[in-house]
Scaffold this motif. Sequence first.
Motif, PDB file in Angstrom:
ATOM      1  N   PRO A 142       5.040   4.962   6.862  1.00 37.37           N
ATOM      2  CA  PRO A 142       3.603   4.952   6.580  1.00 37.37           C
ATOM      3  C   PRO A 142       3.220   3.820   5.626  1.00 37.37           C
ATOM      4  CG  PRO A 142       4.447   7.196   6.480  1.00 37.37           C
ATOM      5  CD  PRO A 142       5.645   6.297   6.613  1.00 37.37           C
ATOM      6  N   TYR A 143       2.092   3.164   5.917  1.00 40.55           N
ATOM      7  CA  TYR A 143       1.573   2.093   5.079  1.00 40.55           C
ATOM      8  C   TYR A 143       1.211   2.659   3.710  1.00 40.55           C
ATOM      9  CZ  TYR A 143      -1.645  -1.619   3.543  1.00 40.55           C
ATOM     10  OH  TYR A 143      -2.289  -2.604   2.838  1.00 40.55           O
ATOM     11  N   ARG A 144       1.880   2.191   2.679  1.00 42.01           N
ATOM     12  CA  ARG A 144       1.783   2.809   1.355  1.00 42.01           C
ATOM     13  C   ARG A 144       0.437   2.604   0.682  1.00 42.01           C
ATOM     14  NH1 ARG A 144       7.712   1.590  -1.440  1.00 42.01           N
ATOM     15  NH2 ARG A 144       8.968   2.737   0.090  1.00 42.01           N
ATOM     16  N   ASP A 145      -0.284   1.543   1.038  1.00 45.77           N
ATOM     17  CA  ASP A 145      -1.548   1.249   0.361  1.00 45.77           C
ATOM     18  C   ASP A 145      -2.742   1.959   0.993  1.00 45.77           C
ATOM     19  OD1 ASP A 145      -0.321  -0.344  -1.495  1.00 45.77           O
ATOM     20  OD2 ASP A 145      -0.594  -2.191  -0.360  1.00 45.77           O
ATOM     21  N   ASP A 146      -2.501   2.820   1.974  1.00 41.26           N
ATOM     22  CA  ASP A 146      -3.577   3.615   2.570  1.00 41.26           C
ATOM     23  C   ASP A 146      -3.729   4.903   1.759  1.00 41.26           C
ATOM     24  OD1 ASP A 146      -5.354   5.024   4.167  1.00 41.26           O
ATOM     25  OD2 ASP A 146      -4.421   4.378   6.032  1.00 41.26           O
TER      26      ASP A 146
ATOM     27  N   TYR B 199      -5.081   7.529   2.725  1.00 38.78           N
ATOM     28  CA  TYR B 199      -4.818   8.620   3.670  1.00 38.78           C
ATOM     29  C   TYR B 199      -3.641   8.178   4.542  1.00 38.78           C
ATOM     30  CZ  TYR B 199      -9.453  10.359   2.331  1.00 38.78           C
ATOM     31  OH  TYR B 199     -10.546  10.823   1.637  1.00 38.78           O
ATOM     32  N   GLN B 200      -2.437   8.285   3.989  1.00 39.43           N
ATOM     33  CA  GLN B 200      -1.281   7.718   4.665  1.00 39.43           C
ATOM     34  C   GLN B 200      -1.012   8.379   6.019  1.00 39.43           C
ATOM     35  OE1 GLN B 200       2.302   7.481   2.387  1.00 39.43           O
ATOM     36  NE2 GLN B 200       1.434   6.100   0.846  1.00 39.43           N
ATOM     37  N   THR B 201      -0.546   7.562   6.941  1.00 40.95           N
ATOM     38  CA  THR B 201      -0.106   8.056   8.244  1.00 40.95           C
ATOM     39  C   THR B 201       1.026   9.065   8.056  1.00 40.95           C
ATOM     40  OG1 THR B 201      -0.705   5.951   9.271  1.00 40.95           O
ATOM     41  CG2 THR B 201       0.877   7.341  10.456  1.00 40.95           C
ATOM     42  N   SER B 202       0.996  10.140   8.845  1.00 41.54           N
ATOM     43  CA  SER B 202       2.032  11.175   8.774  1.00 41.54           C
ATOM     44  C   SER B 202       2.968  11.055   9.962  1.00 41.54           C
ATOM     45  CB  SER B 202       1.395  12.571   8.766  1.00 41.54           C
ATOM     46  OG  SER B 202       0.555  12.747   7.642  1.00 41.54           O
TER      47      SER B 202
END
Length: 349
Positions: A237-241, A243-246
């Motif tokens: 998952p992209y850490r700077d989001d 609402y991170q992707t699961s």
Amino acid sequence: MACGDPAFSIVDCEASDCCFDQRARQRCYYSNNVTVQCTTDGQFVVVVPRDVTTPPLSLDTVSLLGGQSAPCSPVGTTAGFAKFQFPVSACGSILKAEGGDLLYENMLSSGVDVQDGPLGSITRDSIFKLSFQCRYSDAEVVPLEAIVNTVAPPPPAVVPGPLNVELRIATEAVYDSYYRDVDYPVTKVLRDPVYVEVRILNRTDPNIILTLEDCWATSTSNPLGQPQWSLLVNGCPYRDDLYQTSLIPVGGSSGLLYPTHYKRFMVQMFAFVDQVSRTPLTETVFIHCSAAVCYPTSTDTCVQQCSRPSEKLSLVSLVHMDLNCSCGFPCTSLFPPCRKSSCPNEKDL
């Protein structure tokens, strides 16, 4: 939120487009729809509920054309409502003369919280705009005309992907049904979950393992186009989001014949934002992934670890996904008149 005078009768209450409950502590109260009133002394009264949008509206970002300073700031707020009351000629109202009548028009709109990335910007906040009018003829107020500015639906766009790897979107979290070609573009509400699956097609080797390198979103079908927003980086998952992707595990209990041929993840829906004007864009969101097929060896198990930097994989083939799915964010609906089903319970006031 209380509507009008505490002594209002049911006739007075309904004439104000409010809800009435004889048993409630506040017998006359505003509904869960936007309420706009024109008073005989030349005042706008506009009440906006938090739940008028999905996801819920951030009430502290709602403002009139004239800004958020007095008298344009809310005169009353609760956890679920914001009430504006101001002279029809104030707060940036536009005056028009039509056949001897005076028409005053203003607009409420909301701001959005923007996340910036290296190649684009996104938001997951609802977009809200409401135009409203009061028409006066001599000293008499004639019926109100309220207009909602809607966000246009995304244009249809579907392009087939490579034959050996497929990216598709499930309709539910259980991944037992999927959107078909005729269903695209799929409309999603901001922050709604989007269940993505990438799978190998036409292979029966149980030893090969599908891995995902990068997954990202663009506003066009061009995977190299900008703006872009990362969903997965090196399979993680992209850490700077915010609402991170699961990542969703696919194991033997999934019921799939070759579970290692599948990768699944969940993204919360967002909208791209213009990096100059900082306003949400209405383009469709396209999802792309670069995938690799890995064959396990004694030194490489093909298992991607997200707790530390990913190691380079042994690749049999690298497939860059073109468009195989698209998602967009929805239109704001016209607000219906006050109905019993739209009235909140007393405990929600």
